[in-house]
Write a protein that holds these residues in place. Structure first.
Motif, mmCIF file in Angstrom:
data_model
loop_
_atom_site.group_PDB
_atom_site.id
_atom_site.type_symbol
_atom_site.label_atom_id
_atom_site.label_comp_id
_atom_site.label_asym_id
_atom_site.label_seq_id
_atom_site.Cartn_x
_atom_site.Cartn_y
_atom_site.Cartn_z
ATOM 1 N N PHE A 272 0.847 -1.201 0.000
ATOM 2 C CA PHE A 272 0.000 0.000 0.000
ATOM 3 C C PHE A 272 0.879 1.247 0.000
ATOM 4 O O PHE A 272 1.763 1.383 0.841
ATOM 5 N N ILE A 273 0.607 2.134 -0.943
ATOM 6 C CA ILE A 273 1.493 3.288 -1.149
ATOM 7 C C ILE A 273 0.699 4.574 -1.374
ATOM 8 O O ILE A 273 -0.509 4.524 -1.615
ATOM 9 N N ARG A 274 1.442 5.678 -1.314
ATOM 10 C CA ARG A 274 0.840 6.967 -1.653
ATOM 11 C C ARG A 274 0.542 7.041 -3.149
ATOM 12 O O ARG A 274 1.405 6.669 -3.952
ATOM 13 N N PRO A 275 -0.635 7.555 -3.534
ATOM 14 C CA PRO A 275 -0.894 7.750 -4.967
ATOM 15 C C PRO A 275 0.201 8.642 -5.561
ATOM 16 O O PRO A 275 0.639 9.594 -4.898
ATOM 17 N N GLY A 276 0.631 8.302 -6.754
ATOM 18 C CA GLY A 276 1.704 9.087 -7.386
ATOM 19 C C GLY A 276 3.055 8.404 -7.259
ATOM 20 O O GLY A 276 3.978 8.692 -8.009
ATOM 21 N N GLU A 277 3.171 7.460 -6.311
ATOM 22 C CA GLU A 277 4.459 6.782 -6.136
ATOM 23 C C GLU A 277 4.453 5.388 -6.766
ATOM 24 O O GLU A 277 5.351 4.586 -6.534
ATOM 25 N N GLU A 278 3.413 5.125 -7.565
ATOM 26 C CA GLU A 278 3.241 3.752 -8.049
ATOM 27 C C GLU A 278 4.333 3.314 -9.035
ATOM 28 O O GLU A 278 4.726 2.141 -9.031
ATOM 29 N N ASP A 279 4.846 4.238 -9.841
ATOM 30 C CA ASP A 279 5.849 3.808 -10.829
ATOM 31 C C ASP A 279 7.138 3.383 -10.141
ATOM 32 O O ASP A 279 7.753 2.371 -10.483
ATOM 33 N N LYS A 280 7.506 4.168 -9.121
ATOM 34 C CA LYS A 280 8.721 3.863 -8.368
ATOM 35 C C LYS A 280 8.609 2.480 -7.698
ATOM 36 O O LYS A 280 9.502 1.641 -7.798
ATOM 37 N N TRP A 281 7.467 2.251 -7.046
ATOM 38 C CA TRP A 281 7.322 0.982 -6.314
ATOM 39 C C TRP A 281 7.118 -0.209 -7.250
ATOM 40 O O TRP A 281 7.515 -1.328 -6.949
ATOM 41 N N PHE A 282 6.495 0.051 -8.387
ATOM 42 C CA PHE A 282 6.327 -1.014 -9.374
ATOM 43 C C PHE A 282 7.712 -1.498 -9.820
ATOM 44 O O PHE A 282 7.991 -2.698 -9.851
ATOM 45 N N ASP A 283 8.611 -0.556 -10.121
ATOM 46 C CA ASP A 283 9.972 -0.920 -10.541
ATOM 47 C C ASP A 283 10.721 -1.620 -9.413
ATOM 48 O O ASP A 283 11.454 -2.583 -9.637
ATOM 49 N N TYR A 284 10.524 -1.121 -8.198
ATOM 50 C CA TYR A 284 11.199 -1.719 -7.040
ATOM 51 C C TYR A 284 10.814 -3.202 -6.920
ATOM 52 O O TYR A 284 11.671 -4.076 -6.786
ATOM 53 N N TRP A 285 9.505 -3.480 -6.989
ATOM 54 C CA TRP A 285 9.067 -4.871 -6.799
ATOM 55 C C TRP A 285 9.420 -5.762 -7.980
ATOM 56 O O TRP A 285 9.710 -6.937 -7.812
ATOM 57 N N LYS A 286 9.423 -5.189 -9.178
ATOM 58 C CA LYS A 286 9.855 -5.970 -10.347
ATOM 59 C C LYS A 286 11.278 -6.466 -10.133
ATOM 60 O O LYS A 286 11.588 -7.649 -10.301
ATOM 61 N N ASP A 287 12.108 -5.535 -9.726
ATOM 62 C CA ASP A 287 13.519 -5.831 -9.563
ATOM 63 C C ASP A 287 13.749 -6.855 -8.439
ATOM 64 O O ASP A 287 14.462 -7.850 -8.607
ATOM 65 N N LEU A 288 13.086 -6.617 -7.315
ATOM 66 C CA LEU A 288 13.308 -7.476 -6.149
ATOM 67 C C LEU A 288 12.793 -8.895 -6.380
ATOM 68 O O LEU A 288 13.431 -9.884 -6.017
ATOM 69 N N ARG A 289 11.624 -8.982 -7.005
ATOM 70 C CA ARG A 289 11.064 -10.323 -7.230
ATOM 71 C C ARG A 289 11.944 -11.115 -8.206
ATOM 72 O O ARG A 289 12.116 -12.312 -8.063
ATOM 73 N N MET A 290 12.492 -10.434 -9.207
ATOM 74 C CA MET A 290 13.359 -11.130 -10.153
ATOM 75 C C MET A 290 14.614 -11.636 -9.433
ATOM 76 O O MET A 290 15.052 -12.774 -9.648
ATOM 77 N N LYS A 291 15.147 -10.813 -8.539
ATOM 78 C CA LYS A 291 16.339 -11.242 -7.795
ATOM 79 C C LYS A 291 16.028 -12.465 -6.945
ATOM 80 O O LYS A 291 16.821 -13.394 -6.856
ATOM 81 N N TRP A 292 14.862 -12.417 -6.295
ATOM 82 C CA TRP A 292 14.435 -13.532 -5.428
ATOM 83 C C TRP A 292 14.475 -14.852 -6.205
ATOM 84 O O TRP A 292 14.896 -15.876 -5.699
ATOM 85 N N HIS A 293 14.033 -14.791 -7.453
ATOM 86 C CA HIS A 293 14.050 -16.008 -8.282
ATOM 87 C C HIS A 293 15.480 -16.394 -8.650
ATOM 88 O O HIS A 293 15.875 -17.546 -8.515
ATOM 89 N N LYS A 294 16.228 -15.400 -9.122
ATOM 90 C CA LYS A 294 17.517 -15.736 -9.738
ATOM 91 C C LYS A 294 18.536 -16.282 -8.744
ATOM 92 O O LYS A 294 19.368 -17.115 -9.118
#
Ligand code: ATP
Length: 517
Positions: A272-294
């Motif tokens: 859950f985030i502040r409106p307007g910060e969604e692009d930043k957090w979307f990139d953050y989670w994309k990156d982190l989830r990929m690392k978790w797998h790799k």
């Protein structure tokens, strides 16, 4: 061996070694429902622990919950599942097989994509180091033509779905000459929508009972509890809620073993985030989830992102982490930027305020949400299918032999160590049990004394046990054992007192987490 043959072997192996059984097998099974056996449930539990710990232990601002499968029926109206959780299905009149129209189209597009990849691979070989893929893609006539076709099909499909124009979806299948993989014919029915939710009745008198649904995703249990958790946990934005639980979908085409099931398990986290910060957090989670797998080490080249063309009704952005399963690259996990869609819907349908008061901004608003959603069973399949290997090994007498080994990442392996007395006499079993008693509090261990040591090693290889510990006569004299490594089959002599730390080093999640944190 073809990939189809390998996949068949993986499925047979999963059954033979107690990983996955078909549900109700003695009654000839139940389609697309599976049970996990003694080794499968351990592997599954380890996957779940790896996921949950990476969420709640590594993030101060993520907590876990466990919400019920049954929910108030209005939840599913608010979420859009009653109205829009449909798949477009189409039947082939000759084979009588049913397909998801979107999957037929996607598979067709993937075939064109594969042709492009072949062209690229050929050119790469020809030009060597001088090869520039981007330039090739933008100048090679054949590749341009194929890419144009892909874009056209996907755009047409996107528009058709947005307009709920099912006749057009059928027309795309006809115009592209897409055939039934079984009959090879183009004799298709019309496309129809089919709701994927299972329903049942609440209460003992069925006439009076209300229809309720088996949840098709775990996420809604998080949304409706978001304020409970925020208030009782005194959480400040941004914060996340993670949950693992069963979900149910009446899938039209349930195939590919545990890839698409009617009862399955999801691991979902809503951030859950502040409106307007969604692009930043979307990139953050994309990156982190990929690392978790790799960091699991199944092979970096086995993962790729696939951005959605056809966004769900709630989504601002969405991407899949795809994995190369034995039947090609397919979705393993979804990462979605869901805006305030779900919370706003629940606010409207329940009449209860679901706003968050932001003390820094001194204002109230409905938070935005980034979601990560992965199927436990698909993750299980990605690990099992990649781990399975039939290796040719040379024996001392010069002959070759096949060794079946599951190279499961040690931290996820069902059994971490097998303790094996070389013989069933001379006090070796007693000594081996002493070793077991040292290790069993920290690791899932197995004790085995039946059959030759070679056979016992092979059985452990087949279930993916990373360490075999052999107790022999020398052990009685100097408290050392033979430690055999699953992957290399190398053996070394080590002191019993060192075993715990040696095993821990390889199987503790900590070492994986340090790489992604
Ligand atoms: P697909 O397009 O393959 O049907 P989806 O986009 O509907 O999947 P989501 O609703 O995003 O899937 O669900 C999140 C995750 O749950 C998926 O990435 C997948 O790992 C898992 N999942 C979804 N449906 C199934 C199923 N029928 N069987 C097993 N796992 C599933």
């Amino acid at each position: 061996m073809s990939t189809a043959d390998k996949f068949k072997k993986v499925i047979a192996h999963a059954k033979e070694y107690g990983f996955v059984f078909q549900s109700s097998e003695i009654y000839d099974g139940l389609s697309a429902v599976y049970d996990y056996g003694q080794n499968g449930s351990e592997l599954k539990n380890n996957i779940k622990r790896y996921w949950l710990d990476s969420m709640v232990k590594l993030h101060e601002n993520i907590v876990g919950i466990d919400s019920a499968i049954f929910m108030h029926p209005t939840v599913w109206k608010a979420s859009g599942h009653v109205g829009a959780f449909n798949d477009p299905l189409i039947d082939n009149k000759d084979s009588k097989k049913r397909y998801r129209a979107d999957v037929l189209i996607e598979d067709f597009v993937e075939k064109i994509n594969q042709k492009i990849n072949k062209d690229i691979a050929k050119a790469k070989k020809r030009f060597g180091d001088a090869f520039n893929e981007e330039e090739f893609r933008s100048t090679n006539g054949r590749v341009i033509e194929r890419q144009k076709k892909i874009d056209e099909i996907l755009n047409r499909f996107k528009t058709a779905m947005e307009n709920n124009d099912l006749a057009e979806v059928k027309q795309i299948i006809i115009d592209n000459g897409i055939t039934c993989p079984v009959s090879g014919s183009k004799n298709w029915t019309d496309v129809r929508q089919f709701n994927l939710m299972f329903d049942t009745k609440l209460g003992s008198v069925s006439e009076d009972a209300d229809i309720i649904y088996l949840r098709p995703e775990t996420a809604q249990g998080i949304f409706v509890n978001y304020l409970n958790v925020q208030k009782t946990g005194r959480m400040k934005l941004p914060f996340g809620i993670a949950q693992i639980g069963k979900a149910f979908r009446n899938e039209i085409v349930a195939r590919q073993f545990i890839f698409r099931m009617r009862e399955f398990e999801q691991m979902e986290m809503q951030f859950f985030i502040r409106p307007g910060e969604e692009d930043k957090w979307f990139d953050y989670w994309k990156d982190l989830r990929m690392k978790w797998h790799k960091v699991l080490g199944l092979g970096e080249e086995k993962y790729r992102f696939h951005d959605h063309e056809n966004l769900a009704h709630y989504a601002k952005a969405a991407t899949d982490i795809e994995f190369e399963f034995p039947f090609g690259f397919k979705e393993l996990e979804g990462i979605h930027s869901r805006t305030d869609f779900d919370l706003s819907q629940h606010q409207e349908f329940s009449g209860k305020k679901l706003q968050y008061f932001d003390p820094e901004l001194n204002e109230s608003y409905v938070p935005y949400v980034i979601e990560t959603s992965i199927g436990v069973d698909r993750m299980f399949l990605s690990v099992l299918a990649t781990a399975f290997e039939e290796e040719q090994i040379k024996k001392e007498n010069g002959k070759t032999e096949t060794r079946t080994v599951l190279r499961i990442p040690p931290a996820l392996a069902p059994v971490k160590a097998a303790i094996l007395p070389l013989m069933k006499k001379d006090g070796l079993p007693e000594k081996a049990r002493e070793v077991l008693n040292e290790l069993k509090y920290d690791f899932n261990c197995q004790y085995e004394e039946k059959d030759s040591i070679g056979k016992r090693y092979r059985r452990q290889d087949a279930i993916g046990t990373p360490f075999c510990i052999t107790v022999d006569h020398q052990t009685l004299e100097d408290n050392t054992v033979t430690l055999r490594y699953r992957d290399t089959m190398e053996q070394e002599r080590v002191a019993i007192s060192k075993l715990n730390s040696l095993i821990d080093e390889k199987v503790n999640f900590k070492n994986l987490f340090k790489k992604i944190n």
